[in-house]
Design a protein around this motif. Structure first.
Motif, PDB file in Angstrom:
ATOM      1  N   PRO A   1       0.830  -1.212   0.000  1.00 53.82           N
ATOM      2  CA  PRO A   1       0.000   0.000   0.000  1.00 53.82           C
ATOM      3  C   PRO A   1       0.862   1.259   0.000  1.00 53.82           C
ATOM      4  CG  PRO A   1      -0.820  -1.595   1.597  1.00 53.82           C
ATOM      5  CD  PRO A   1       0.513  -2.116   1.124  1.00 53.82           C
ATOM      6  N   VAL A   2       0.542   2.206  -0.858  1.00 55.19           N
ATOM      7  CA  VAL A   2       1.235   3.496  -0.927  1.00 55.19           C
ATOM      8  C   VAL A   2       0.175   4.588  -1.043  1.00 55.19           C
ATOM      9  CG1 VAL A   2       3.286   2.528  -2.022  1.00 55.19           C
ATOM     10  CG2 VAL A   2       1.442   3.406  -3.443  1.00 55.19           C
ATOM     11  N   PRO A   3       0.507   5.817  -0.667  1.00 56.84           N
ATOM     12  CA  PRO A   3      -0.454   6.905  -0.852  1.00 56.84           C
ATOM     13  C   PRO A   3      -0.852   7.015  -2.316  1.00 56.84           C
ATOM     14  CG  PRO A   3       1.361   7.621   0.544  1.00 56.84           C
ATOM     15  CD  PRO A   3       1.748   6.282  -0.007  1.00 56.84           C
ATOM     16  N   PRO A   4      -2.119   7.183  -2.609  1.00 57.04           N
ATOM     17  CA  PRO A   4      -2.556   7.235  -4.012  1.00 57.04           C
ATOM     18  C   PRO A   4      -1.966   8.429  -4.749  1.00 57.04           C
ATOM     19  CG  PRO A   4      -4.348   7.887  -2.537  1.00 57.04           C
ATOM     20  CD  PRO A   4      -3.250   7.357  -1.673  1.00 57.04           C
ATOM     21  N   PHE A   5      -1.730   8.224  -6.036  1.00 57.73           N
ATOM     22  CA  PHE A   5      -1.216   9.310  -6.863  1.00 57.73           C
ATOM     23  C   PHE A   5      -2.282  10.361  -7.113  1.00 57.73           C
ATOM     24  CE2 PHE A   5       1.804   6.055  -9.029  1.00 57.73           C
ATOM     25  CZ  PHE A   5       2.596   6.041  -7.885  1.00 57.73           C
TER      26      PHE A   5
END
Length: 351
Positions: A235-239
């Motif tokens: 999981p990564v912060p959304p673009f």
């Protein structure tokens, strides 16, 4: 024991690709592999070419009755039946990142004593994928985004050749004044997207890990066309977020998500809940100013001959070396891990 590969028909009507082309089928047969090929009305290569290469012929969808030791090879999703899968299947399962339907698919393998050898997780000793359609996915994604932005994309989409597609991309390139951004530009898909933009007369901005660690969303929104080629593994912060689409300074008009990780918690563009397709390739996300989304999950099938030939060439050495160790052993380990993560009891299965 002699390896028996069973090349199945793809049930999706828009899937024209194959993981093994006739020229490489000949090399497999010459290498001692038994290769059965199902009849398929849409496969880009006719069955007669496989028969000429020494392959056996089988009816469409007959893989469920194949000998238990046969290894079933395909590309995209399996049909809903049989409910228990007793064979080892080589394909893209899309089942290890909590995608919709993933648990059900893995339980079918567990119930039948089979195993999923997911092509996305067939990797070398350093963790790099050994066979992928990524370049062509990126190329098609950028090409469709360019044509949509220029008002020249027509539906339904139909398979073509690279020569024909490039001719369409070059037409009007001299008058193009749009800006483009490729995120994930150093990967396979990203390199394909960059190549397509250049064919269309546009030099894109290229972002990769360094640029996405501290994302400049205003700069992202300041481009006319965006192609996302990032496949996140955590999981990564959304673009992009919903509120970004309503930013007053948004210049972005066309968005192509090559990755299509819809439904996964790893999705970097959680702006939509369903993919688009060949019949309706574009979805309007905003009306004023307009923002169009392209999110097709089998883009390389629009260039089926080129993409299949490249993929098959990369996969061939792995098929010739099929066995319990190496890349296939890692593939099987990843399947068992996925079952354990979901609490699915799995019989011991070997390659």
């Amino acid at each position: 024991m002699t390896l028996h590969l069973w090349l199945r028909h793809e049930p999706r009507t828009t899937e024209r690709r194959t993981p093994v082309v006739p020229a490489d089928a000949r090399r497999l047969v010459d290498g001692g592999v038994t290769l059965t090929v199902e009849e398929s009305p849409q496969r880009i290569f006719p069955l007669e070419e496989y028969e000429a290469a020494g392959c056996r012929r089988a009816p469409t969808g007959s893989w469920a009755g194949a000998p238990r030791d046969a290894v079933i090879i395909g590309l995209k999703e399996l049909p809903d039946s049989p409910g228990e899968l007793m064979h080892r299947h080589i394909c893209f399962g899309h089942a290890y990142k909590r995608q919709p339907g993933a648990a059900g698919l893995l339980r079918r393998f567990a119930a039948g004593g089979g195993a999923l050898l997911d092509l996305e997780y067939l990797v070398d000793d350093e963790g790099r994928r050994v066979a992928a359609f990524g370049f062509w996915a990126g190329y098609l994604g950028a090409a469709l985004a360019v044509l949509q932005h220029r008002g020249r994309l027509t539906a339904p989409l139909v398979p073509t050749t690279k020569e024909e597609l490039d001719a369409v991309l070059r037409h009007g390139a001299r008058d193009a004044r749009s800006t483009a951004l490729v995120i994930g530009a150093l990967g396979r898909s990203g390199r394909g997207a960059v190549a397509a933009f250049r064919t269309a007369g546009t030099e894109p901005t290229r972002w990769d890990l360094a640029e996405t660690r501290d994302l400049d969303r205003p700069a992202l929104l300041g481009h006319d066309v965006l192609v996302n080629a990032v496949l996140a593994t955590a999981p990564v912060p959304p673009f992009l977020r919903e509120e970004d689409l309503d930013a007053p300074a948004r210049r972005l008009r066309t968005l192509c998500d090559v990755t299509c990780d819809v439904g996964s918690p790893f999705n970097v563009l959680p702006l939509y809940d369903r993919t688009t397709d060949w019949a309706e390739p574009v979805r309007r996300l905003r009306e004023e100013p307009p923002l169009d989304l392209i999110a097709i999950d089998n883009l390389p099938s629009l260039l089926p001959r080129e993409s299949s030939t490249d993929f098959s060439a990369a996969l061939l050495p792995q098929l010739l070396a099929f066995g319990p160790g190496g890349a296939w052993g890692r593939c099987l380990d990843r399947y068992h891990q996925a079952c354990r993560e979901l609490g699915i009891e799995q019989r011991e299965t070997g390659t």
